[in-house]
Motif scaffolding. Sequence first.
Motif, PDB file in Angstrom:
ATOM      1  N   ASP A 141      12.417   0.350  12.373  1.00 45.68           N
ATOM      2  CA  ASP A 141      12.578   0.715  14.260  1.00 45.68           C
ATOM      3  C   ASP A 141      11.393   0.650  14.431  1.00 45.68           C
ATOM      4  N   GLN A 142      10.749   0.992  14.260  1.00 51.61           N
ATOM      5  CA  GLN A 142       8.911   1.492  14.659  1.00 51.61           C
ATOM      6  C   GLN A 142       8.340  -0.135  14.343  1.00 51.61           C
ATOM      7  N   LEU A 143       8.586  -1.432  13.062  1.00 54.12           N
ATOM      8  CA  LEU A 143       7.944  -2.635  13.794  1.00 54.12           C
ATOM      9  C   LEU A 143       8.138  -3.115  14.684  1.00 54.12           C
TER      10      LEU A 143
ATOM     11  N   VAL B 258     -11.048  -4.184   8.450  1.00 56.54           N
ATOM     12  CA  VAL B 258     -10.606  -2.796   8.852  1.00 56.54           C
ATOM     13  C   VAL B 258      -9.743  -2.796   9.715  1.00 56.54           C
ATOM     14  N   SER B 259      -8.912  -1.153   9.945  1.00 57.69           N
ATOM     15  CA  SER B 259      -8.271  -0.908  11.189  1.00 57.69           C
ATOM     16  C   SER B 259      -9.150   0.607  11.638  1.00 57.69           C
ATOM     17  N   MET B 260      -9.541   0.580  13.419  1.00 53.77           N
ATOM     18  CA  MET B 260     -10.381   1.469  13.263  1.00 53.77           C
ATOM     19  C   MET B 260      -8.921   1.689  14.784  1.00 53.77           C
ATOM     20  N   GLY B 261      -8.340   2.436  14.311  1.00 56.61           N
ATOM     21  CA  GLY B 261      -7.393   3.122  15.477  1.00 56.61           C
ATOM     22  C   GLY B 261      -5.742   2.153  15.728  1.00 56.61           C
ATOM     23  N   GLU B 262      -5.185   2.944  16.874  1.00 59.92           N
ATOM     24  CA  GLU B 262      -3.741   2.591  17.055  1.00 59.92           C
ATOM     25  C   GLU B 262      -3.394   1.601  17.546  1.00 59.92           C
ATOM     26  N   LYS B 263      -4.060   1.159  18.492  1.00 62.29           N
ATOM     27  CA  LYS B 263      -4.490  -0.250  19.476  1.00 62.29           C
ATOM     28  C   LYS B 263      -4.150  -1.040  18.594  1.00 62.29           C
TER      29      LYS B 263
ATOM     30  N   GLY C   9       1.086  -1.738  -0.123  1.00 61.83           N
ATOM     31  CA  GLY C   9       0.070   0.299   0.394  1.00 61.83           C
ATOM     32  C   GLY C   9       0.910   1.391  -0.043  1.00 61.83           C
ATOM     33  N   LEU C  10       0.124   2.645   0.203  1.00 62.01           N
ATOM     34  CA  LEU C  10       1.267   3.938   0.156  1.00 62.01           C
ATOM     35  C   LEU C  10       1.876   3.693   1.052  1.00 62.01           C
ATOM     36  N   GLN C  11       2.566   4.967   1.143  1.00 62.35           N
ATOM     37  CA  GLN C  11       3.356   5.143   2.769  1.00 62.35           C
ATOM     38  C   GLN C  11       2.524   5.747   3.116  1.00 62.35           C
ATOM     39  N   GLY C  12       1.697   5.170   4.632  1.00 63.01           N
ATOM     40  CA  GLY C  12       1.138   6.134   5.590  1.00 63.01           C
ATOM     41  C   GLY C  12      -0.335   6.327   5.307  1.00 63.01           C
ATOM     42  N   SER C  13      -0.243   4.872   4.234  1.00 60.98           N
ATOM     43  CA  SER C  13      -1.724   4.137   5.190  1.00 60.98           C
ATOM     44  C   SER C  13      -2.146   3.407   5.821  1.00 60.98           C
ATOM     45  N   GLY C  14      -1.109   3.210   6.543  1.00 64.87           N
ATOM     46  CA  GLY C  14      -1.145   2.468   8.453  1.00 64.87           C
ATOM     47  C   GLY C  14      -0.725   0.947   7.605  1.00 64.87           C
ATOM     48  N   LYS C  15       0.222   0.676   6.903  1.00 67.53           N
ATOM     49  CA  LYS C  15       0.294  -1.080   6.298  1.00 67.53           C
ATOM     50  C   LYS C  15       2.149  -1.977   7.711  1.00 67.53           C
ATOM     51  N   THR C  16       2.433  -0.160   8.967  1.00 64.26           N
ATOM     52  CA  THR C  16       2.651  -1.355   9.509  1.00 64.26           C
ATOM     53  C   THR C  16       2.014  -1.768  10.636  1.00 64.26           C
ATOM     54  N   THR C  17       1.141  -0.602  10.913  1.00 64.91           N
ATOM     55  CA  THR C  17       0.312  -0.676  12.416  1.00 64.91           C
ATOM     56  C   THR C  17      -0.175  -1.790  12.387  1.00 64.91           C
ATOM     57  N   PHE C  18      -0.444  -2.152  10.868  1.00 67.47           N
ATOM     58  CA  PHE C  18      -1.990  -3.892  10.465  1.00 67.47           C
ATOM     59  C   PHE C  18      -0.919  -4.607  10.941  1.00 67.47           C
TER      60      PHE C  18
ATOM     61  N   THR D  93      -8.255   1.188   6.726  1.00 68.18           N
ATOM     62  CA  THR D  93      -7.761   1.309   7.798  1.00 68.18           C
ATOM     63  C   THR D  93      -7.916   3.135   8.049  1.00 68.18           C
ATOM     64  N   LYS D  94      -8.021   3.431   9.325  1.00 60.42           N
ATOM     65  CA  LYS D  94      -8.570   4.839  10.279  1.00 60.42           C
ATOM     66  C   LYS D  94      -9.710   4.947   9.471  1.00 60.42           C
ATOM     67  N   LEU D  95     -11.123   3.520   9.687  1.00 61.22           N
ATOM     68  CA  LEU D  95     -11.937   4.094  10.170  1.00 61.22           C
ATOM     69  C   LEU D  95     -12.167   4.591  11.494  1.00 61.22           C
ATOM     70  N   ASP D  96     -11.856   4.612  12.308  1.00 57.28           N
ATOM     71  CA  ASP D  96     -11.796   5.702  13.927  1.00 57.28           C
ATOM     72  C   ASP D  96     -12.234   7.512  13.235  1.00 57.28           C
ATOM     73  N   GLY D  97     -11.854   7.678  12.110  1.00 56.13           N
ATOM     74  CA  GLY D  97     -11.440   8.781  12.129  1.00 56.13           C
ATOM     75  C   GLY D  97     -12.613   9.007  11.144  1.00 56.13           C
TER      76      GLY D  97
HETATM   77  P1  GDP Z   1       2.313   2.506   6.582  1.00 54.70           P
HETATM   78  O1  GDP Z   1       3.333   3.703   6.195  1.00 54.70           O
HETATM   79  O2  GDP Z   1       1.602   2.786   5.774  1.00 54.70           O
HETATM   80  O3  GDP Z   1       3.655   1.856   7.672  1.00 54.70           O
HETATM   81  O4  GDP Z   1       1.447   3.642   7.894  1.00 54.70           O
HETATM   82  P2  GDP Z   1       1.582   3.477   9.457  1.00 54.70           P
HETATM   83  O5  GDP Z   1       1.436   2.315  10.064  1.00 54.70           O
HETATM   84  O6  GDP Z   1       3.594   4.384   9.634  1.00 54.70           O
HETATM   85  O7  GDP Z   1       0.904   4.434   9.759  1.00 54.70           O
HETATM   86  C1  GDP Z   1       0.908   5.620   9.418  1.00 54.70           C
HETATM   87  C2  GDP Z   1       0.181   6.861   9.907  1.00 54.70           C
HETATM   88  O8  GDP Z   1      -1.120   6.097  10.869  1.00 54.70           O
HETATM   89  C3  GDP Z   1       0.490   6.513  12.223  1.00 54.70           C
HETATM   90  O9  GDP Z   1       0.870   7.504  12.738  1.00 54.70           O
HETATM   91  C4  GDP Z   1       0.159   5.701  12.649  1.00 54.70           C
HETATM   92  O10 GDP Z   1      -0.421   5.487  13.832  1.00 54.70           O
HETATM   93  C5  GDP Z   1      -1.204   5.957  12.010  1.00 54.70           C
HETATM   94  N1  GDP Z   1      -2.953   4.564  11.627  1.00 54.70           N
HETATM   95  C6  GDP Z   1      -2.032   3.551  11.470  1.00 54.70           C
HETATM   96  N2  GDP Z   1      -3.570   2.558  11.258  1.00 54.70           N
HETATM   97  C7  GDP Z   1      -4.569   3.547  11.865  1.00 54.70           C
HETATM   98  C8  GDP Z   1      -5.851   3.651  12.700  1.00 54.70           C
HETATM   99  O11 GDP Z   1      -6.091   2.085  12.110  1.00 54.70           O
HETATM  100  N3  GDP Z   1      -5.882   4.718  12.879  1.00 54.70           N
HETATM  101  C9  GDP Z   1      -5.964   5.635  13.614  1.00 54.70           C
HETATM  102  N4  GDP Z   1      -6.769   6.834  14.082  1.00 54.70           N
HETATM  103  N5  GDP Z   1      -4.455   5.729  12.416  1.00 54.70           N
HETATM  104  C10 GDP Z   1      -4.129   4.584  12.360  1.00 54.70           C
END
Ligand code: GDP
Length: 295
Positions: free
Chosen positions: A145-147, A272-277, A106-115, A247-251
């Motif tokens: 480092d993030q991972l 679906v991802s709904m937050g950073e926890k 996915g694109l950078q910032g999409s939430g790949k690493t968090t997911f 991702t970011k459906l908590d928004g």
């Molecule tokens: P990557 O660049 O695709 O690996 O994206 P990251 O996993 O680093 O996420 C980018 C930003 O979005 C970070 O600040 C995360 O904490 C945030 N993030 C990721 N998933 C979610 C989500 O489901 N909800 C919210 N609110 N923030 C998220």
Amino acid sequence: MFESLSERLESAFKQLKGEGRISEINVATTVKEIRRALVDADVNYKIAKEFTDKVKDKAMGEKVLTAISPGQLMVKIVKDELVELMGTTEAELDLKGNPTVILIAGLQGSGKTTFSGKLASFLKTKKGKKPLLVAADIYRPAAIDQLKVLGGQIGVEVYSEPENKNAVQIAENAVKDAKAKGYNVVIVDTAGRLAVDEAMMTEVTNVRNAVKPQEILFVVDSMTGQDAVNTAKAFNDRLDFSGIVLTKLDGDTRGGAALTITYTVQKPIKFVSMGEKLDTLDVFYPERMAQRILG
Ligand code: GDP
């Protein structure tokens, strides 16, 4: 705030009082309202149009105007159609590989690493798996480092080769390492760019060809809006991914990207991802998403 679709339709129907059935003339008004509602929810315009044309065919001849609440009946037709489009069954992951390889793109910032972290935690705690996370982003040293931080939080090992600038090799080595050490799921977190570019697509395609993943999950920010169609198509054309992660459906997004993407690539939304926890990973419920889109 948005006016809900049923409110819009009720007022549209008020103007049409007296007509017994949905007809060519009055259907145009309601279809326009439905299309506007979808576009307001960030559904791509072209897709909103195709979708409403379909709904129009369904609604023609139905006794919508004589119903007690014609607006709600129309909303039901629209909602049923949305649910059908976005998939009526809960999507499962194919975990039969040995090890199972899951590629995250996915694109950078999409939430790949968090997911990736959420998925690893879910597989470990809910599915009794032994996952290995792989840092295959060779462009952003911070990504490793993030991972590692995420891995530490959930007690999952992270494979990385900070000196290696070859993502294909890193992924291949990680799979070998997993086999040797008894990890049964390998989650490969790939590099992302701010926009789709050829070098990135070639790299992620090469990683896919090398490690032959059972699952390729395309991660997309639900705030992406109208652009979702192009991004999803570009990734699917190259990767033929197996599922979507929204991702970011908590928004406060209405989530029209969900419809745009499934409609465009005909692939299921798996999570679906709904937050950073990291301890919550939500499966996708088409009903809820349809409701959210319609407001
Ligand atoms: P990557 O660049 O695709 O690996 O994206 P990251 O996993 O680093 O996420 C980018 C930003 O979005 C970070 O600040 C995360 O904490 C945030 N993030 C990721 N998933 C979610 C989500 O489901 N909800 C919210 N609110 N923030 C998220």
